[in-house]
Design a protein around this motif. Sequence first.
Motif, PDB file in Angstrom:
ATOM      1  N   ARG A  69      -3.081   0.006  15.310  1.00 27.34           N
ATOM      2  CA  ARG A  69      -3.505   0.847  14.170  1.00 27.34           C
ATOM      3  C   ARG A  69      -3.895   2.252  14.626  1.00 27.34           C
ATOM      4  O   ARG A  69      -3.584   3.243  13.964  1.00 27.34           O
ATOM      5  CB  ARG A  69      -4.684   0.206  13.450  1.00 27.34           C
ATOM      6  CG  ARG A  69      -4.327  -0.987  12.614  1.00 27.34           C
ATOM      7  CD  ARG A  69      -5.574  -1.561  11.945  1.00 27.34           C
ATOM      8  NE  ARG A  69      -5.281  -2.829  11.321  1.00 27.34           N
ATOM      9  CZ  ARG A  69      -6.037  -3.915  11.434  1.00 27.34           C
ATOM     10  NH1 ARG A  69      -7.175  -3.869  12.131  1.00 27.34           N
ATOM     11  NH2 ARG A  69      -5.703  -5.034  10.836  1.00 27.34           N
ATOM     12  N   GLU A 112       3.075  -4.577   7.122  1.00 27.64           N
ATOM     13  CA  GLU A 112       2.533  -3.496   6.297  1.00 27.64           C
ATOM     14  C   GLU A 112       1.091  -3.802   5.909  1.00 27.64           C
ATOM     15  O   GLU A 112       0.270  -2.906   5.781  1.00 27.64           O
ATOM     16  CB  GLU A 112       3.368  -3.322   5.027  1.00 27.64           C
ATOM     17  CG  GLU A 112       4.709  -2.669   5.274  1.00 27.64           C
ATOM     18  CD  GLU A 112       5.589  -2.630   4.038  1.00 27.64           C
ATOM     19  OE1 GLU A 112       5.257  -3.271   3.006  1.00 27.64           O
ATOM     20  OE2 GLU A 112       6.630  -1.957   4.094  1.00 27.64           O
ATOM     21  N   ARG A 113       0.789  -5.076   5.729  1.00 29.85           N
ATOM     22  CA  ARG A 113      -0.561  -5.479   5.353  1.00 29.85           C
ATOM     23  C   ARG A 113      -1.482  -5.578   6.558  1.00 29.85           C
ATOM     24  O   ARG A 113      -2.660  -5.250   6.471  1.00 29.85           O
ATOM     25  CB  ARG A 113      -0.499  -6.801   4.587  1.00 29.85           C
ATOM     26  CG  ARG A 113      -0.064  -6.552   3.145  1.00 29.85           C
ATOM     27  CD  ARG A 113       0.751  -7.674   2.535  1.00 29.85           C
ATOM     28  NE  ARG A 113       1.247  -7.226   1.231  1.00 29.85           N
ATOM     29  CZ  ARG A 113       2.321  -6.451   1.074  1.00 29.85           C
ATOM     30  NH1 ARG A 113       3.031  -6.048   2.108  1.00 29.85           N
ATOM     31  NH2 ARG A 113       2.701  -6.064  -0.135  1.00 29.85           N
ATOM     32  N   GLY A 116      -1.006  -1.418   7.984  1.00 26.24           N
ATOM     33  CA  GLY A 116      -1.038  -0.274   7.082  1.00 26.24           C
ATOM     34  C   GLY A 116       0.310   0.408   6.955  1.00 26.24           C
ATOM     35  O   GLY A 116       1.233   0.164   7.735  1.00 26.24           O
ATOM     36  N   PRO A 117       0.436   1.285   5.973  1.00 30.11           N
ATOM     37  CA  PRO A 117       1.719   1.919   5.690  1.00 30.11           C
ATOM     38  C   PRO A 117       2.211   2.883   6.770  1.00 30.11           C
ATOM     39  O   PRO A 117       3.404   3.128   6.879  1.00 30.11           O
ATOM     40  CB  PRO A 117       1.474   2.659   4.369  1.00 30.11           C
ATOM     41  CG  PRO A 117       0.007   2.877   4.330  1.00 30.11           C
ATOM     42  CD  PRO A 117      -0.614   1.708   5.039  1.00 30.11           C
ATOM     43  N   SER A 118       1.317   3.399   7.583  1.00 35.52           N
ATOM     44  CA  SER A 118       1.736   4.375   8.596  1.00 35.52           C
ATOM     45  C   SER A 118       2.634   3.759   9.670  1.00 35.52           C
ATOM     46  O   SER A 118       3.329   4.480  10.389  1.00 35.52           O
ATOM     47  CB  SER A 118       0.522   5.034   9.249  1.00 35.52           C
ATOM     48  OG  SER A 118      -0.254   4.068   9.924  1.00 35.52           O
ATOM     49  N   ASN A 160       4.260   6.115   2.206  1.00 28.06           N
ATOM     50  CA  ASN A 160       2.937   5.990   2.812  1.00 28.06           C
ATOM     51  C   ASN A 160       1.951   5.343   1.836  1.00 28.06           C
ATOM     52  O   ASN A 160       0.748   5.431   2.002  1.00 28.06           O
ATOM     53  CB  ASN A 160       2.424   7.340   3.313  1.00 28.06           C
ATOM     54  CG  ASN A 160       2.267   8.337   2.186  1.00 28.06           C
ATOM     55  OD1 ASN A 160       2.568   8.052   1.039  1.00 28.06           O
ATOM     56  ND2 ASN A 160       1.799   9.528   2.529  1.00 28.06           N
ATOM     57  N   THR A 161       2.500   4.661   0.828  1.00 33.35           N
ATOM     58  CA  THR A 161       1.690   3.972  -0.170  1.00 33.35           C
ATOM     59  C   THR A 161       1.159   2.665   0.398  1.00 33.35           C
ATOM     60  O   THR A 161       1.910   1.890   0.994  1.00 33.35           O
ATOM     61  CB  THR A 161       2.539   3.683  -1.430  1.00 33.35           C
ATOM     62  OG1 THR A 161       3.089   4.894  -1.909  1.00 33.35           O
ATOM     63  CG2 THR A 161       1.702   3.028  -2.505  1.00 33.35           C
ATOM     64  N   ASN A 162      -0.123   2.419   0.208  1.00 30.36           N
ATOM     65  CA  ASN A 162      -0.716   1.163   0.668  1.00 30.36           C
ATOM     66  C   ASN A 162      -0.191  -0.003  -0.151  1.00 30.36           C
ATOM     67  O   ASN A 162       0.024   0.138  -1.358  1.00 30.36           O
ATOM     68  CB  ASN A 162      -2.242   1.210   0.530  1.00 30.36           C
ATOM     69  CG  ASN A 162      -2.888   1.975   1.644  1.00 30.36           C
ATOM     70  OD1 ASN A 162      -2.594   1.756   2.814  1.00 30.36           O
ATOM     71  ND2 ASN A 162      -3.775   2.885   1.295  1.00 30.36           N
ATOM     72  N   THR A 164      -0.381  -3.291  -2.390  1.00 23.66           N
ATOM     73  CA  THR A 164      -1.384  -3.649  -3.384  1.00 23.66           C
ATOM     74  C   THR A 164      -1.603  -5.151  -3.491  1.00 23.66           C
ATOM     75  O   THR A 164      -2.668  -5.589  -3.901  1.00 23.66           O
ATOM     76  CB  THR A 164      -0.995  -3.107  -4.779  1.00 23.66           C
ATOM     77  OG1 THR A 164       0.302  -3.595  -5.111  1.00 23.66           O
ATOM     78  CG2 THR A 164      -1.006  -1.592  -4.792  1.00 23.66           C
TER      79      THR A 164
END
Length: 178
Positions: A69, A112-113, A116-118, A160-162, A164
């Motif tokens: 991360r 992704e979870r 994160g999106p980065s 770059n959307t988290n 949901t």
Amino acid sequence: MVPNQATQMLSEMKDFAAFAPAEQRYIARSMDVAARGVDATDPWARNSAEAASIEAQSRLYRTLLELIRTSVPDDIGIDATAEIIGPLITMTAFDLGEGKIERFAAYRFLYERLLGPSVRSWLPSAFLAAAALPCLHPEIRKTLFGSITASEAAAVGWSNTNPTFIPEWVEDVEAMVS
């Protein structure tokens, strides 16, 4: 929840529903292991082999999750690769080696979870590198390679959307007859 988030969540729920039951279970288990470590053993381990696997996953996640991360670079230059790609491939190889993630879409959904999106732009490279490792059975490697499209591997841009939707384990509930 705003309408766009609701639409995104429904889309992510549909994606999750399309995964095989073993993939769904492994994704939910992995999210729980990332959050609770070895405390996740009780609800997830059905036998001693799974308990040992969860303990190994917990150790690996405890070592690598935060490292990855914090290592995601702001750019995608070759000089930024060294810090992230080795740990990401190592963690990916573990998860693919468990034999529950059968395709890139499920892997991407999980990572992704977890990260994160980065990390999105790094996922195809880590997935393909880990899938090529000789520790995986050739049939598993073949299945994994066949699960990623050229457009996924060579995507031009990344959101770059988290995410949901975060899947959780729901305990089996006995059916009640009235």
